[in-house]
Design a protein around this motif. Structure first.
Motif, short mmCIF file in Angstrom:
data_model
loop_
_atom_site.label_atom_id
_atom_site.label_comp_id
_atom_site.label_asym_id
_atom_site.label_seq_id
_atom_site.Cartn_x
_atom_site.Cartn_y
_atom_site.Cartn_z
N LEU A 1 0.83 -1.20 0.00
CA LEU A 1 0.00 0.00 0.00
C LEU A 1 0.87 1.25 0.00
O LEU A 1 0.54 2.27 -0.63
N SER A 2 1.95 1.12 0.75
CA SER A 2 2.93 2.20 0.72
C SER A 2 4.20 1.61 0.12
O SER A 2 4.90 0.81 0.76
N THR A 3 4.48 1.97 -1.11
CA THR A 3 5.56 1.31 -1.85
C THR A 3 6.91 1.74 -1.30
O THR A 3 7.25 2.93 -1.30
N PRO A 4 7.69 0.76 -0.80
CA PRO A 4 9.05 1.10 -0.35
C PRO A 4 9.96 1.36 -1.56
O PRO A 4 9.90 0.64 -2.55
N GLU A 5 10.74 2.40 -1.46
CA GLU A 5 11.62 2.75 -2.56
C GLU A 5 12.95 2.01 -2.43
O GLU A 5 13.50 1.85 -1.33
N THR A 6 13.44 1.53 -3.53
CA THR A 6 14.77 0.94 -3.60
C THR A 6 15.58 1.72 -4.63
O THR A 6 15.05 2.60 -5.33
N ARG A 7 16.83 1.36 -4.75
CA ARG A 7 17.68 2.07 -5.70
C ARG A 7 17.19 1.90 -7.12
O ARG A 7 17.28 2.82 -7.93
N THR A 8 16.60 0.73 -7.39
CA THR A 8 16.19 0.46 -8.78
C THR A 8 14.71 0.75 -9.01
O THR A 8 14.21 0.53 -10.10
N GLY A 9 14.00 1.23 -7.97
CA GLY A 9 12.60 1.56 -8.18
C GLY A 9 11.72 1.14 -7.01
O GLY A 9 12.18 0.46 -6.08
N PRO A 10 10.46 1.51 -7.01
CA PRO A 10 9.53 1.18 -5.90
C PRO A 10 9.06 -0.28 -6.00
O PRO A 10 8.78 -0.79 -7.07
N GLN A 11 8.96 -0.93 -4.83
CA GLN A 11 8.41 -2.29 -4.77
C GLN A 11 6.89 -2.21 -4.80
O GLN A 11 6.28 -1.51 -3.99
N GLN A 12 6.27 -2.93 -5.72
CA GLN A 12 4.83 -2.82 -5.92
C GLN A 12 4.04 -4.01 -5.31
O GLN A 12 3.06 -3.81 -4.63
N PHE A 13 4.44 -5.23 -5.59
CA PHE A 13 3.78 -6.40 -4.98
C PHE A 13 4.78 -7.54 -4.85
O PHE A 13 5.85 -7.53 -5.47
N LYS A 14 4.37 -8.53 -4.05
CA LYS A 14 5.28 -9.64 -3.72
C LYS A 14 4.55 -10.97 -3.88
O LYS A 14 3.41 -11.12 -3.45
#
Length: 428
Positions: free
Chosen positions: A90-103
């Motif tokens: 719901l709140s996308t964590p940001e990483t160096r390569t982009g935001p995590q959307q789903f798992k």
């Protein structure tokens, strides 16, 4: 697995007998060795046992139970459920390569080495114990059919003896009437002979009613229509002496083998318990979908994450397993005590059956001797008639003795075969 069950009803070792085998379900072979008497109805008892084994609902019940337990082997030959997971950020964590959307994730736990095999062996041991139950039921059923059959033979044979005695009394009645005409006997003698004929006619009717009732019970044992006619053999040969019986053969009786199978099943259960105390290994894979960054262009921009997983499940709190181990040990001790108690009970039954069978042989020989002497007395009376000195009171007394000895002889023969079915149930 092919196993064989042999229930042998042979009684006289030196007599000729035949071994009849017929297939049953799941590869079982039930064998009945029965005396072959040289007349047309020799196979009747074997056929009736066959019908009972095919139709009896108790046999079908235990056969179904055996199949049901055997089927459990397929149920335990499986791995734990595969775990699938999915999550949306719901709140996308940001990483160096982009935001995590789903798992997405998947995980499979694997029991410790040998656990599944131990479970299969445990179920197989339970099936073996259930199989012994089915063997015992079939043995008991075959024994019950044979014993009921011999009782039918007893009633039918006694009817024939009564008929012979009625004919004999009718002959004596004619002699008495002739003696009355010449003044050498009284009408009372004739009346006594007629009264005795009436008593035998009554006994014949009672025996017929008894046969009808026993025939219906026999048909119910075979689980067929109660009015189905039952044919019985004409005679039962008797040996001059009974054979010796070895009680050691009791140790292989299915009722006792069942306890061995139960003991083995508990041992297999303990192996399963020990395996379940070992850790479980899990293998899995996590997949994380990563969106592309729009604020800058970086290497591997929007590259998804794939992470192999390895997990370990350790039963730290194993009081449950320790308790199961103690229960299994106590259960094995209980089974051994039950086996010893059952062995003693079966041995007592065997000794009683052997004793009763030996007594039947003695009684049979005695009845033959007495019957022979009674016939000699009858011949003396008939010769006395030629001299005009026949005593019809003696005639009735001899006739009653003959009937008694004939009935006792039949009962002794039937008891011999009845006890033999018990002995063979226990020792064959």
């Amino acid at each position: 697995m092919k196993q064989f069950l042999t229930v042998i009803f042979h009684v006289i070792k030196k007599s000729s007998f035949t071994l009849i085998t017929f297939p049953l379900q799941r590869g079982l072979v039930f064998s009945c060795s029965l005396l072959v008497f040289h007349f047309s109805s020799a196979q009747d008892l074997q056929e009736y046992i066959n019908i009972a084994l095919e139709n009896n609902p108790e046999v079908q019940q235990f056969d179904t139970k055996y199949k049901r337990i055997s089927e459990r082997k397929e149920a335990v030959n499986t791995l734990p459920n595969t775990e699938f997971g999915a999550g949306y950020f719901l709140s996308t964590p940001e990483t160096r390569t982009g935001p995590q959307q789903f798992k997405l994730s998947v995980k499979q736990m694997i029991p410790f080495f040998g656990t599944i095999t131990a479970r299969e062996n445990y179920v197989s041991s339970l099936a073996d114990a259930a199989y012994q139950d089915m063997v015992v039921v079939k043995r008991k059923l075959a024994t019950s059919v044979a014993q009921s059959y011999y009782k039918l033979y007893e009633v039918r044979t006694k009817q024939k003896v009564v008929d012979e005695n009625i004919v004999l009394l009718q002959t004596y009645e004619k002699l008495a009437l002739t003696s009355v005409e010449v003044g050498k006997a009284s009408v009372v003698d004739v009346l006594r002979l007629q009264i005795r004929q009436n008593e035998l006619a009554q006994e014949k009717e009672v025996l017929e009613e008894t046969f009808v009732g026993m025939q219906k019970a026999f048909n119910k044992l075979l689980n067929q229509d109660v009015n189905t006619p039952i044919s019985v053999i004409d005679s039962l040969p008797m040996p001059t002496r009974a054979n010796n019986i070895q009680a050691n053969s009791l140790k292989l009786h299915p009722e006792l083998v069942k306890f061995d199978k139960l003991y083995t099943s508990v041992a297999q259960s303990e192996l399963v318990n020990q395996k379940e105390k070992q850790p479980m290994i899990g293998f899995g894979l996590d997949y994380v979908n990563v969106g592309k960054r729009t604020d800058m262009n970086v290497p591997d921009n929007g590259k998804d994450i794939v992470m192999p997983m390895l997990s370990l499940s350790i039963p730290i709190f194993n009081k449950k397993n320790n308790s199961i181990s103690k229960q299994n040990k106590l259960q094995q001790e209980e089974i051994l005590s039950q086996k010893e108690q059952r062995y003693n009970a079966l041995e007592s039954v065997l000794y009683r059956a052997v004793s009763d069978r030996n007594a039947s042989v003695i009684s049979y020989r005695t009845q033959l001797k007495n019957l022979e002497r009674a016939k000699k007395a009858e011949q003396i009376l008939v010769k006395s008639y030629e001299t005009g000195t026949i005593d019809f009171n003696d005639v009735l007394a001899i006739q009653e003795l003959q009937l008694k000895f004939q009935m006792n002889k039949i009962t002794s023969a039937v008891n011999y075969y009845t006890q033999s079915t018990i002995i063979n149930y226990l020792t064959q």
